[in-house]
Write a protein that holds these residues in place. Sequence first.
Motif, PDB file in Angstrom:
ATOM      1  N   GLN A 173       2.339   1.654  -3.476  1.00 38.40           N
ATOM      2  CA  GLN A 173       1.365   2.205  -4.423  1.00 38.40           C
ATOM      3  C   GLN A 173       1.213   3.713  -4.226  1.00 38.40           C
ATOM      4  O   GLN A 173       1.080   4.463  -5.193  1.00 38.40           O
ATOM      5  CB  GLN A 173       0.010   1.527  -4.259  1.00 38.40           C
ATOM      6  CG  GLN A 173      -0.016   0.116  -4.771  1.00 38.40           C
ATOM      7  CD  GLN A 173      -1.331  -0.578  -4.462  1.00 38.40           C
ATOM      8  OE1 GLN A 173      -2.160  -0.087  -3.706  1.00 38.40           O
ATOM      9  NE2 GLN A 173      -1.519  -1.753  -5.062  1.00 38.40           N
ATOM     10  N   TRP A 174       1.243   4.149  -2.984  1.00 41.16           N
ATOM     11  CA  TRP A 174       1.108   5.572  -2.702  1.00 41.16           C
ATOM     12  C   TRP A 174       2.309   6.342  -3.233  1.00 41.16           C
ATOM     13  O   TRP A 174       2.174   7.464  -3.733  1.00 41.16           O
ATOM     14  CB  TRP A 174       0.948   5.789  -1.193  1.00 41.16           C
ATOM     15  CG  TRP A 174       0.719   7.204  -0.832  1.00 41.16           C
ATOM     16  CD1 TRP A 174      -0.459   7.882  -0.868  1.00 41.16           C
ATOM     17  CD2 TRP A 174       1.702   8.155  -0.397  1.00 41.16           C
ATOM     18  NE1 TRP A 174      -0.281   9.183  -0.471  1.00 41.16           N
ATOM     19  CE2 TRP A 174       1.042   9.379  -0.170  1.00 41.16           C
ATOM     20  CE3 TRP A 174       3.075   8.068  -0.162  1.00 41.16           C
ATOM     21  CZ2 TRP A 174       1.712  10.509   0.265  1.00 41.16           C
ATOM     22  CZ3 TRP A 174       3.746   9.202   0.273  1.00 41.16           C
ATOM     23  CH2 TRP A 174       3.060  10.395   0.479  1.00 41.16           C
ATOM     24  N   LEU A 175       3.500   5.748  -3.157  1.00 40.17           N
ATOM     25  CA  LEU A 175       4.722   6.420  -3.597  1.00 40.17           C
ATOM     26  C   LEU A 175       4.942   6.341  -5.107  1.00 40.17           C
ATOM     27  O   LEU A 175       5.735   7.110  -5.656  1.00 40.17           O
ATOM     28  CB  LEU A 175       5.941   5.822  -2.885  1.00 40.17           C
ATOM     29  CG  LEU A 175       6.058   6.123  -1.404  1.00 40.17           C
ATOM     30  CD1 LEU A 175       7.183   5.311  -0.790  1.00 40.17           C
ATOM     31  CD2 LEU A 175       6.268   7.607  -1.180  1.00 40.17           C
ATOM     32  N   HIS A 176       4.268   5.423  -5.773  1.00 41.45           N
ATOM     33  CA  HIS A 176       4.504   5.185  -7.206  1.00 41.45           C
ATOM     34  C   HIS A 176       4.442   6.444  -8.078  1.00 41.45           C
ATOM     35  O   HIS A 176       5.322   6.636  -8.923  1.00 41.45           O
ATOM     36  CB  HIS A 176       3.540   4.121  -7.735  1.00 41.45           C
ATOM     37  CG  HIS A 176       3.788   3.773  -9.156  1.00 41.45           C
ATOM     38  ND1 HIS A 176       4.892   3.053  -9.560  1.00 41.45           N
ATOM     39  CD2 HIS A 176       3.100   4.064 -10.280  1.00 41.45           C
ATOM     40  CE1 HIS A 176       4.867   2.921 -10.868  1.00 41.45           C
ATOM     41  NE2 HIS A 176       3.784   3.518 -11.332  1.00 41.45           N
TER      42      HIS A 176
ATOM     43  N   GLU B 212       0.830  -1.203   0.000  1.00 48.14           N
ATOM     44  CA  GLU B 212       0.000   0.000   0.000  1.00 48.14           C
ATOM     45  C   GLU B 212       0.870   1.261   0.000  1.00 48.14           C
ATOM     46  O   GLU B 212       0.598   2.214  -0.724  1.00 48.14           O
ATOM     47  CB  GLU B 212      -0.898  -0.023   1.232  1.00 48.14           C
ATOM     48  CG  GLU B 212      -1.987   1.006   1.226  1.00 48.14           C
ATOM     49  CD  GLU B 212      -2.906   0.857   2.430  1.00 48.14           C
ATOM     50  OE1 GLU B 212      -3.297   1.896   2.979  1.00 48.14           O
ATOM     51  OE2 GLU B 212      -3.231  -0.285   2.809  1.00 48.14           O
ATOM     52  N   VAL B 213       1.929   1.246   0.780  1.00 44.04           N
ATOM     53  CA  VAL B 213       2.869   2.378   0.803  1.00 44.04           C
ATOM     54  C   VAL B 213       3.526   2.529  -0.565  1.00 44.04           C
ATOM     55  O   VAL B 213       3.659   3.633  -1.094  1.00 44.04           O
ATOM     56  CB  VAL B 213       3.931   2.194   1.909  1.00 44.04           C
ATOM     57  CG1 VAL B 213       5.031   3.236   1.801  1.00 44.04           C
ATOM     58  CG2 VAL B 213       3.282   2.244   3.279  1.00 44.04           C
TER      59      VAL B 213
END
Length: 76
Positions: free
Chosen positions: A50-53, A47-48
Amino acid sequence: MSWPGCSSSGGRRSPSIRRCSVPVGLVREEPRGRHRFYHLQPALLAEVSQWLHPFEHYWNQRMNALADLLDEENET
């Protein structure tokens, strides 16, 4: 990086794994006798990630531009 409830203590420079990662669920703590074992929680780390992508492309471009600039300076 500062997370709520995560502050350095005891003169250490960085907060402990237990005080920061366990409460937010990034790792699971498993006490065994006098030892503690920590296990990463891959679902939350994904999840982290994906947020940073969206930022990854930006920083890759910036680092490539910096590498090009440094290469140019080394050639002269």
